[in-house]
Design a protein around this motif. Structure first.
Motif, short mmCIF file in Angstrom:
data_model
loop_
_atom_site.label_atom_id
_atom_site.label_comp_id
_atom_site.label_asym_id
_atom_site.label_seq_id
_atom_site.Cartn_x
_atom_site.Cartn_y
_atom_site.Cartn_z
N ALA A 87 47.45 41.91 41.03
CA ALA A 87 46.75 42.25 42.26
C ALA A 87 46.84 43.74 42.55
CB ALA A 87 47.33 41.44 43.43
N TRP A 98 43.30 42.11 47.94
CA TRP A 98 43.21 41.23 46.77
C TRP A 98 44.61 40.66 46.55
CZ3 TRP A 98 39.00 40.65 43.15
CH2 TRP A 98 39.32 39.95 41.98
N THR A 99 44.78 39.38 46.81
CA THR A 99 46.08 38.75 46.67
C THR A 99 45.95 37.40 45.99
OG1 THR A 99 45.94 37.67 48.85
CG2 THR A 99 46.96 39.88 48.76
N TYR A 140 40.45 37.50 48.57
CA TYR A 140 40.05 38.90 48.61
C TYR A 140 39.09 39.15 49.76
CZ TYR A 140 35.44 37.78 46.64
OH TYR A 140 34.17 37.28 46.45
#
Length: 407
Positions: free
Chosen positions: A48, A89-90, A111
């Motif tokens: 990420a 973004w994870t 995201y």
């Protein structure tokens, strides 16, 4: 739900019920208890971070060096993402099934696009990993159960910014994407003038390269969307903040529409984006689809015979509907005439409410129905409290309205 023709020459599907296949919720299961989950989460965190920092080498560093095909695929995906303006973004780690030095992990990608998403898009992914030297590396990455591809997995993403829109395309000329952005920009004030509720006031539109690519994004057969110009993804349910929606265009069907048809389609879908947080399981499809059509047609000057040709044929043929359209009438794979009459009937029901009670009261009615916890009694209670009528009385008025408008 399936496509239909109208007086505008348009083909489209409204997306109120499409959410579940595209925006998957987290499985929420605990990771493996032997520490693999913790170490896999570190791998995902590194991935990420690489995306957000535009670090190609870091992105590829978590891919197993022996997985040559995957490394090539991941490099292409990373390059395809380059133009996407990301805010976050994870990854959320769900179930991890480990067998020795190998594991399968169910994850949820989340995201946000900067300036457009007030909540994250969620996409289920299934990862396979292998452990080497105390670290876990990706060996396979595929959509999770019920989830489709992401746009950047189909090619380099081109980005066009409008006043109120962001258009993301793959394999489409810039002039086409700019034209879509212009239509989307016009749809937002049209929705604002009809829906006086809190929403982002922006819309993100995806334009894939083909019908098959559209279907891959939705994880559905292409035949389901052949005559569909656009759909909207998102979760109906009314719990918490509404998730980020995407309007997805079928480039083949959209291209053959008139300019009016294109505007009606995108305005309809933008209405779904705006009303998402007020749409719940209590909201019947005749109301959600009818309201979106009412907004889309409101200022076009389109008359009932032009916008409801199938229903007009039924009325003139002596087959006046006895009741408002049922949810089943909007289903995929059903009779095209039944589907068209369902949309047309829902639109005319909302048009009747706007005529008799006003557009603001129509929007209030929509919210009141969606505020109920379940379907049973929702429409009856809202009709009583907002419109001062009953379903039986309203249905009788609607049938008379059909006769007057279409007979």
């Amino acid at each position: 739900m399936a496509g239909r023709r109208r007086g505008t020459g348009r083909r489209r599907l409204a997306g109120c019920a499409l959410a579940v296949a595209v925006l998957m919720s987290s499985c929420g299961a605990p990771p493996a208890q032997d520490g693999a989950g913790r170490d896999i989460r570190r791998t995902l965190d590194r991935r990420a971070s690489a995306v957000l920092h535009h670090d190609a080498s870091g992105y590829l560093a978590v891919v197993d060096p022996r997985a040559k095909a995957l490394r090539t695929e991941q490099r292409e995906e990373f390059e395809n993402l380059a133009g996407l303006p990301l805010r976050s973004w994870t990854y959320r780690l769900g179930q991890v099934h480990r067998q020795g030095a190998e594991a399968t992990a169910e994850i949820e990608l989340r995201y946000r696009i900067d300036g457009y998403d007030s909540a994250p898009v969620r996409a289920a992914r299934t990862l396979r990993l292998a452990e080497h030297g105390g670290r876990w590396y990706l060996t396979a990455d595929s959509p999770g159960k019920g989830a489709g591809q992401q746009l950047w997995q189909q090619g380099r993403v081109a980005v066009v910014r409008g006043r109120h829109s962001l258009v993301l395309g793959v394999g489409r000329q810039s002039r086409i994407l700019r034209a879509v952005a212009a239509v989307a920009d016009a749809s937002v004030p049209a929705v604002d003038s009809s829906w006086h509720g809190t929403w982002a006031g922006r819309v993100v539109v995806l334009v894939p390269s083909s019908l098959n690519s559209m279907a891959a994004l939705l994880d559905s057969p292409a035949a389901s969307y052949r005559d569909i110009a656009a759909v909207t993804t998102g979760e109906a349910g009314g719990a918490g903040a509404a998730p980020a929606d995407r309007v997805i265009v079928n480039p083949a069907a959209y291209a053959v529409l008139s300019e009016l048809g294109k505007q009606v389609v995108i305005t309809h879908e933008t209405t779904h984006v705006a009303t998402r947080s007020q749409t719940s399981q209590a909201t019947p499809l005749w109301l959600s689809e009818g309201f979106a059509d009412w907004v889309a047609y409101r200022d076009t000057g389109t008359g009932a015979p032009d916008a409801a040709p199938e229903l007009q044929r039924a009325v003139r043929g002596g087959a006046l509907p006895a009741a408002l359209p049922a949810d089943a009438d909007f289903g995929f794979g059903g009779d095209a005439g039944t589907l068209a009459r369902a949309y047309e009937g829902g639109w005319l029901a909302c048009r009747l409410i706007a005529r008799e009670w006003g557009g603001q009261r129509l929007a209030d009615f929509y919210r009141a129905v969606g505020a109920h916890q379940r379907r049973d009694g929702a429409v009856e209670a809202a009709m009583n409290s907002v419109l001062g009528t009953t379903p039986e009385d309203f249905t009788a008025r609607w049938r008379e309205y059909l006769r007057a408008q279409l007979g």
